[in-house]
Write a protein that holds these residues in place. Structure first.
Motif, PDB file in Angstrom:
ATOM      1  N   ASP A 126       0.036   7.893  13.038  1.00  0.00           N
ATOM      2  CA  ASP A 126      -0.348   7.005  14.339  1.00  0.00           C
ATOM      3  C   ASP A 126      -2.009   7.016  14.491  1.00  0.00           C
ATOM      4  OD1 ASP A 126       2.094   6.393  14.393  1.00  0.00           O
ATOM      5  OD2 ASP A 126       2.659   7.733  16.264  1.00  0.00           O
ATOM      6  N   ASN A 127      -2.801   7.902  14.242  1.00  0.00           N
ATOM      7  CA  ASN A 127      -3.957   8.135  14.595  1.00  0.00           C
ATOM      8  C   ASN A 127      -4.645   8.596  13.445  1.00  0.00           C
ATOM      9  OD1 ASN A 127      -6.542   8.445  15.498  1.00  0.00           O
ATOM     10  ND2 ASN A 127      -6.126  10.092  16.923  1.00  0.00           N
ATOM     11  N   ARG A 128      -5.509   7.796  12.504  1.00  0.00           N
ATOM     12  CA  ARG A 128      -6.161   8.289  11.375  1.00  0.00           C
ATOM     13  C   ARG A 128      -7.253   9.338  11.640  1.00  0.00           C
ATOM     14  NH1 ARG A 128      -7.210   3.859   6.957  1.00  0.00           N
ATOM     15  NH2 ARG A 128      -7.725   5.832   5.701  1.00  0.00           N
ATOM     16  N   ARG A 129      -7.644   9.269  12.881  1.00  0.00           N
ATOM     17  CA  ARG A 129      -8.805   9.959  13.254  1.00  0.00           C
ATOM     18  C   ARG A 129      -8.190  11.425  13.814  1.00  0.00           C
ATOM     19  NH1 ARG A 129     -13.905   9.402  12.701  1.00  0.00           N
ATOM     20  NH2 ARG A 129     -13.990  10.888  14.372  1.00  0.00           N
ATOM     21  N   PHE A 130      -6.935  11.528  13.808  1.00  0.00           N
ATOM     22  CA  PHE A 130      -6.153  12.667  14.678  1.00  0.00           C
ATOM     23  C   PHE A 130      -6.873  14.117  14.265  1.00  0.00           C
ATOM     24  CE2 PHE A 130      -3.059  16.173  14.157  1.00  0.00           C
ATOM     25  CZ  PHE A 130      -2.653  16.272  15.502  1.00  0.00           C
ATOM     26  N   PHE A 131      -7.164  14.340  12.871  1.00  0.00           N
ATOM     27  CA  PHE A 131      -7.892  15.659  12.609  1.00  0.00           C
ATOM     28  C   PHE A 131      -9.431  15.791  12.771  1.00  0.00           C
ATOM     29  CE2 PHE A 131      -3.925  15.640   9.931  1.00  0.00           C
ATOM     30  CZ  PHE A 131      -3.409  17.041  10.356  1.00  0.00           C
ATOM     31  N   GLU A 132     -10.017  14.475  12.713  1.00  0.00           N
ATOM     32  CA  GLU A 132     -11.497  14.355  13.138  1.00  0.00           C
ATOM     33  C   GLU A 132     -11.736  14.556  14.550  1.00  0.00           C
ATOM     34  OE1 GLU A 132      -9.727  12.262  10.921  1.00  0.00           O
ATOM     35  OE2 GLU A 132     -10.945  11.507   9.315  1.00  0.00           O
ATOM     36  N   ASP A 133     -10.588  14.110  15.221  1.00  0.00           N
ATOM     37  CA  ASP A 133     -10.843  14.366  16.609  1.00  0.00           C
ATOM     38  C   ASP A 133     -10.732  15.819  17.003  1.00  0.00           C
ATOM     39  OD1 ASP A 133     -11.275  11.520  17.020  1.00  0.00           O
ATOM     40  OD2 ASP A 133      -9.174  11.279  17.621  1.00  0.00           O
ATOM     41  N   MET A 134      -9.941  16.695  16.433  1.00  0.00           N
ATOM     42  CA  MET A 134      -9.715  17.835  16.805  1.00  0.00           C
ATOM     43  C   MET A 134     -10.893  18.590  16.187  1.00  0.00           C
ATOM     44  SD  MET A 134      -5.999  19.206  16.359  1.00  0.00           S
ATOM     45  CE  MET A 134      -5.725  18.975  14.334  1.00  0.00           C
ATOM     46  N   ILE A 135     -11.619  18.293  15.170  1.00  0.00           N
ATOM     47  CA  ILE A 135     -12.868  18.800  14.439  1.00  0.00           C
ATOM     48  C   ILE A 135     -13.854  18.695  15.542  1.00  0.00           C
ATOM     49  CG2 ILE A 135     -14.325  18.827  12.634  1.00  0.00           C
ATOM     50  CD1 ILE A 135     -12.099  18.061  10.607  1.00  0.00           C
ATOM     51  N   ASN A 136     -14.032  17.418  15.725  1.00  0.00           N
ATOM     52  CA  ASN A 136     -15.234  17.216  16.965  1.00  0.00           C
ATOM     53  C   ASN A 136     -14.994  18.072  18.292  1.00  0.00           C
ATOM     54  OD1 ASN A 136     -17.683  15.595  17.751  1.00  0.00           O
ATOM     55  ND2 ASN A 136     -16.057  14.948  19.276  1.00  0.00           N
ATOM     56  N   GLU A 137     -13.741  17.953  18.769  1.00  0.00           N
ATOM     57  CA  GLU A 137     -13.594  18.603  20.007  1.00  0.00           C
ATOM     58  C   GLU A 137     -13.877  20.187  20.063  1.00  0.00           C
ATOM     59  OE1 GLU A 137      -9.889  19.284  23.545  1.00  0.00           O
ATOM     60  OE2 GLU A 137      -9.712  17.915  21.929  1.00  0.00           O
ATOM     61  N   TYR A 138     -13.053  20.821  18.823  1.00  0.00           N
ATOM     62  CA  TYR A 138     -13.017  22.219  18.795  1.00  0.00           C
ATOM     63  C   TYR A 138     -14.215  22.989  18.139  1.00  0.00           C
ATOM     64  CZ  TYR A 138      -8.405  21.610  20.888  1.00  0.00           C
ATOM     65  OH  TYR A 138      -7.498  21.095  21.708  1.00  0.00           O
ATOM     66  N   ILE A 139     -14.699  22.305  17.597  1.00  0.00           N
ATOM     67  CA  ILE A 139     -15.968  22.646  16.505  1.00  0.00           C
ATOM     68  C   ILE A 139     -17.415  22.140  16.876  1.00  0.00           C
ATOM     69  CG2 ILE A 139     -16.630  23.362  14.150  1.00  0.00           C
ATOM     70  CD1 ILE A 139     -13.849  23.344  13.309  1.00  0.00           C
ATOM     71  N   LEU A 140     -17.298  20.841  16.486  1.00  0.00           N
ATOM     72  CA  LEU A 140     -18.630  20.202  16.716  1.00  0.00           C
ATOM     73  C   LEU A 140     -19.181  20.013  17.974  1.00  0.00           C
ATOM     74  CD1 LEU A 140     -18.422  17.301  14.131  1.00  0.00           C
ATOM     75  CD2 LEU A 140     -19.178  19.516  13.553  1.00  0.00           C
ATOM     76  N   SER A 141     -18.341  19.896  19.174  1.00  0.00           N
ATOM     77  CA  SER A 141     -18.654  19.625  20.424  1.00  0.00           C
ATOM     78  C   SER A 141     -18.460  20.919  21.185  1.00  0.00           C
ATOM     79  CB  SER A 141     -17.957  18.635  21.033  1.00  0.00           C
ATOM     80  OG  SER A 141     -18.349  17.316  20.448  1.00  0.00           O
ATOM     81  N   ASN A 142     -18.155  21.947  20.511  1.00  0.00           N
ATOM     82  CA  ASN A 142     -17.642  23.244  21.330  1.00  0.00           C
ATOM     83  C   ASN A 142     -19.136  24.126  21.194  1.00  0.00           C
ATOM     84  OD1 ASN A 142     -16.798  25.800  22.110  1.00  0.00           O
ATOM     85  ND2 ASN A 142     -15.077  26.126  20.463  1.00  0.00           N
ATOM     86  N   CYS A 143     -19.412  24.252  22.707  1.00  0.00           N
ATOM     87  CA  CYS A 143     -20.784  24.911  22.997  1.00  0.00           C
ATOM     88  C   CYS A 143     -20.797  26.501  23.066  1.00  0.00           C
ATOM     89  CB  CYS A 143     -21.340  24.568  23.940  1.00  0.00           C
ATOM     90  SG  CYS A 143     -20.427  24.803  25.630  1.00  0.00           S
ATOM     91  N   HIS A 144     -19.520  26.890  22.702  1.00  0.00           N
ATOM     92  CA  HIS A 144     -19.145  28.378  23.068  1.00  0.00           C
ATOM     93  C   HIS A 144     -19.341  29.066  21.430  1.00  0.00           C
ATOM     94  CE1 HIS A 144     -17.748  28.262  27.090  1.00  0.00           C
ATOM     95  NE2 HIS A 144     -17.144  27.126  26.694  1.00  0.00           N
ATOM     96  N   MET A 145     -20.206  29.522  21.133  1.00  0.00           N
ATOM     97  CA  MET A 145     -20.736  29.778  19.907  1.00  0.00           C
ATOM     98  C   MET A 145     -21.640  31.190  19.636  1.00  0.00           C
ATOM     99  SD  MET A 145     -23.200  26.930  18.609  1.00  0.00           S
ATOM    100  CE  MET A 145     -22.360  25.641  19.070  1.00  0.00           C
ATOM    101  N   THR A 146     -21.533  32.008  18.590  1.00  0.00           N
ATOM    102  CA  THR A 146     -22.414  33.222  18.390  1.00  0.00           C
ATOM    103  C   THR A 146     -23.013  32.634  16.831  1.00  0.00           C
ATOM    104  OG1 THR A 146     -20.822  34.479  19.680  1.00  0.00           O
ATOM    105  CG2 THR A 146     -22.251  35.371  17.964  1.00  0.00           C
ATOM    106  N   CYS A 147     -24.349  33.150  17.108  1.00  0.00           N
ATOM    107  CA  CYS A 147     -24.982  33.135  15.621  1.00  0.00           C
ATOM    108  C   CYS A 147     -25.537  34.732  15.284  1.00  0.00           C
ATOM    109  CB  CYS A 147     -26.167  32.144  15.925  1.00  0.00           C
ATOM    110  SG  CYS A 147     -27.185  32.164  14.312  1.00  0.00           S
TER     111      CYS A 147
END
Length: 599
Positions: free
Chosen positions: A62-83
């Motif tokens: 139903d949503n061709r961006r289903f996985f892209e949206d999750m990648i964006n929300e949980y990885i790319l836009s996720n500010c909780h990170m450690t380097c």
């Protein structure tokens, strides 16, 4: 979209196949359920996947961006990170040693003479406790099987051998839940000995370098979206009663019975249209392979030493050293330079392997599938085999130069891997199934107590190959070197002096039978049956070995001690460890080891 399709198919295939390898499926399901159950959640949520899988596939449709949206929300836009940045320090070992010495000196200075004497006494008590065997009363509290509980007969895997226009086809009629497992083997004897080090890379190239029509990304997507996986694997084994080996490169694939046509089409395209001219991709593969081997030197040092030892005693193990061992690492380092400086020569070698190896006349096929699936798959397979190139098969002579016997192989490590080995057949020993019981017993008693518990190593192994006659003892993450070799040499003395109880003998036999009856899923059963055929091992041979294992006596232990006298006197030693350890051995036994820097 193709990547999403491939990923969904791969996950679904894995869930439905539930291939747990050598680990029993029932235990795997239990542990999976406990992941949530232990935290008061639904235990079935980790097992029953149908509804979840259906929901994900529906939402992705139903949503061709289903996985892209999750990648964006949980990885790319996720500010909780450690380097985290790791910086190697070549002086770390010296710093740690100095710090430890200062810490010990400070502790010692703070102790009274009575405290120091107490530490000495505690150490004596610890060593005494380590050397003292468990009491019969304590051992009797452990529940064990009895010999009467064991099957007297081996399990037989169904096998039908078919000659299909000169191609040997092995079919195993087993329930596989609708999955066809296929192994296509090409005889490595078709290529010259100097090309053997390429084999692992060549096998990877078939699936990871692309064809003239599709790049390797498209090939990977195609495999993942239509099959359960296709890959290459070398199989090398001794042959019973001979000094020769059986050596093959297998293309291993699996697919649902309705997709076997797709699987065969993919394999045919890759075998006939692989683009070996892709220099950049091949160079990347070589660098990856080199890095993996260097990375494995410390965690897998015992396997490296064992392979290096065994290479002295059989053709099969010598070939394995060329394809997987240290010799292959040295080859890969040279190959990187060769690719940069003389690529036409490298690609010419790859083309030679392809031309000589991919040949219907030097092929074997192994299929594991139920009878109904076989009736529909067999015609597809015959058509596939007929489409492959056909030329005269000329087996090559593989004469190989020897390696140095006693070797010291240096790596930047604080631990060592110590090994000693011999070919018992050349020393006059005739195989008896009791050897499996005795070697297992040595590993779990003498080597465990002396090398691990008292010596401080992480582990120790006693390994015997009844096809080649090679016996090796190897330690894992070992702080010692010569001390461990001495423990290996005293194994014969230990066997002669041991007072073996009935319970210990029974446990040894049960353990060896457990190895023989190792848990296998259908694909592994079919593969093991084929390996036995290639090695010249019959069901009658296996039954004889089982009977000898079940009939092992104390006298067999004493007789094997005489065999180990040859191991002590004639065995060769190889040690993988620090340069410092080699320098210390050089002081004790000058010229004993041929020292080579590995890393």
């Amino acid at each position: 979209p193709e990547t999403v399709k491939a990923a969904l198919n791969t996950v679904e295939f894995r869930l439905r196949e539930n291939n747990t390898g050598a680990y029993p499926r029932g235990l795997s399901l239990m542990l999976r359920a406990m992941t949530t159950w232990l935290h008061n959640e639904d235990p079935l949520s980790m097992i029953a996947f149908e509804e979840t899988l259906k929901a994900i596939k529906s939402r992705a449709a139903d949503n061709r961006r289903f996985f892209e949206d999750m990648i964006n929300e949980y990885i790319l836009s996720n500010c909780h990170m450690t380097c985290l940045i790791l910086k190697p320090d070549i002086t770390l070992l010296e710093k740690e040693k100095e710090a430890e010495e200062k810490k010990l000196e400070k502790a010692r200075n703070a102790m009274s003479s009575g405290d120091i004497q107490s530490v000495i006494e505690n150490t004596r008590e610890l060593k005494a406790a380590q050397e003292k065997p468990d009491s019969q009363e304590a051992l009797a509290t452990i529940p064990i099987l009895k010999l009467a509980d064991l099957e007297k007969k081996n399990r037989i895997t169904p096998l039908e051998s078919i000659d299909d226009k000169g191609v040997r086809v092995l079919f195993h009629d087993l329930f596989t839940n609708g999955i066809a497992y296929m192994d296509i083997g090409f005889n490595l004897r078709a290529i010259p000995r100097r090309l053997l080090p390429y084999i692992h890379l060549f096998g990877r190239s078939l699936f990871e370098i692309g064809t003239h029509k599709e790049d390797y990304v498209a090939v990977t997507q195609r495999i993942s979206s239509r099959t359960g996986g296709i890959y290459a694997a070398a199989h090398i084994s001794d042959v019973k009663g001979t000094s020769e080996s059986t050596s093959w490169l297998f293309i291993r694939g699996k697919a649902m019975i309705g997709r076997t046509g797709d699987m065969l089409e993919i394999i045919r395209d890759l075998l006939q249209d692989v683009n070996l001219d892709n220099r950049d991709r091949f160079r990347q593969m070589v660098l990856e392979a080199k890095a993996r081997k260097e990375q494995d030197l410390i965690p897998s040092g015992h396997r490296i030493v064992n392979m290096r030892l065994r290479s002295h005693f059989s053709e099969a193990d010598r070939i394995s050293e060329e394809i997987y061992g240290l010799n292959n690492l040295f080859f890969l380092r040279r190959l990187v330079s060769e690719i940069d400086q003389n690529w036409p020569s490298v690609v010419a070698d790859l083309r030679s392997i392809h031309r000589l190896l991919i040949n219907r006349n030097s092929m074997i096929v192994n299929v594991t599938l139920d009878g109904d699936g076989w009736s529909s798959f067999h015609p597809q397979m015959k058509e596939f085999m007929d489409s492959l190139p056909s030329s005269d098969y000329k087996p090559q002579d593989w004469s190989m130069e020897g390696l140095p016997g006693f070797e010291g192989l240096t790596i930047p490590s604080q631990v060592n891997y110590v090994g000693k080995g011999i070919n018992l057949f050349r020393a006059g020993y005739s195989f008896h199934g009791s050897a499996h019981v005795i070697c297992r017993f040595l590993r779990n008693s003498w080597l465990w107590d002396r090398v691990r518990v008292q010596g401080g190593a992480y582990g120790a192994f006693c390994l015997f190959d009844n096809l080649s006659g090679t016996l090796t003892m190897v330690s894992y993450r070992d702080p010692n070197t010569m001390k461990t070799v001495d423990i290996f040499d005293r194994a014969a003395e230990y066997l002669r002096g041991i007072d073996l109880s009935d319970d210990e003998l029974t446990k040894g036999i049960i353990g060896a039978i457990g190895d023989i009856d190792a848990y296998r899923l259908p694909d592994a059963k079919g593969w093991a049956s084929m390996a036995q055929q290639l090695a010249g091992v019959t069901d009658e041979d296996r039954q004889t070995t089982r009977a000898e294992v079940l009939g092992t006596t104390r006298e067999d232990f004493k007789r094997f001690a005489d065999v180990l006298d040859a191991f002590r006197a004639q065995g060769i030693v190889k040690i993988l460890g620090s340069g410092k350890a080699m320098d210390e051995m050089e002081k004790v036994q000058p010229g004993w080891l041929n020292v080579t820097s590995v890393l």
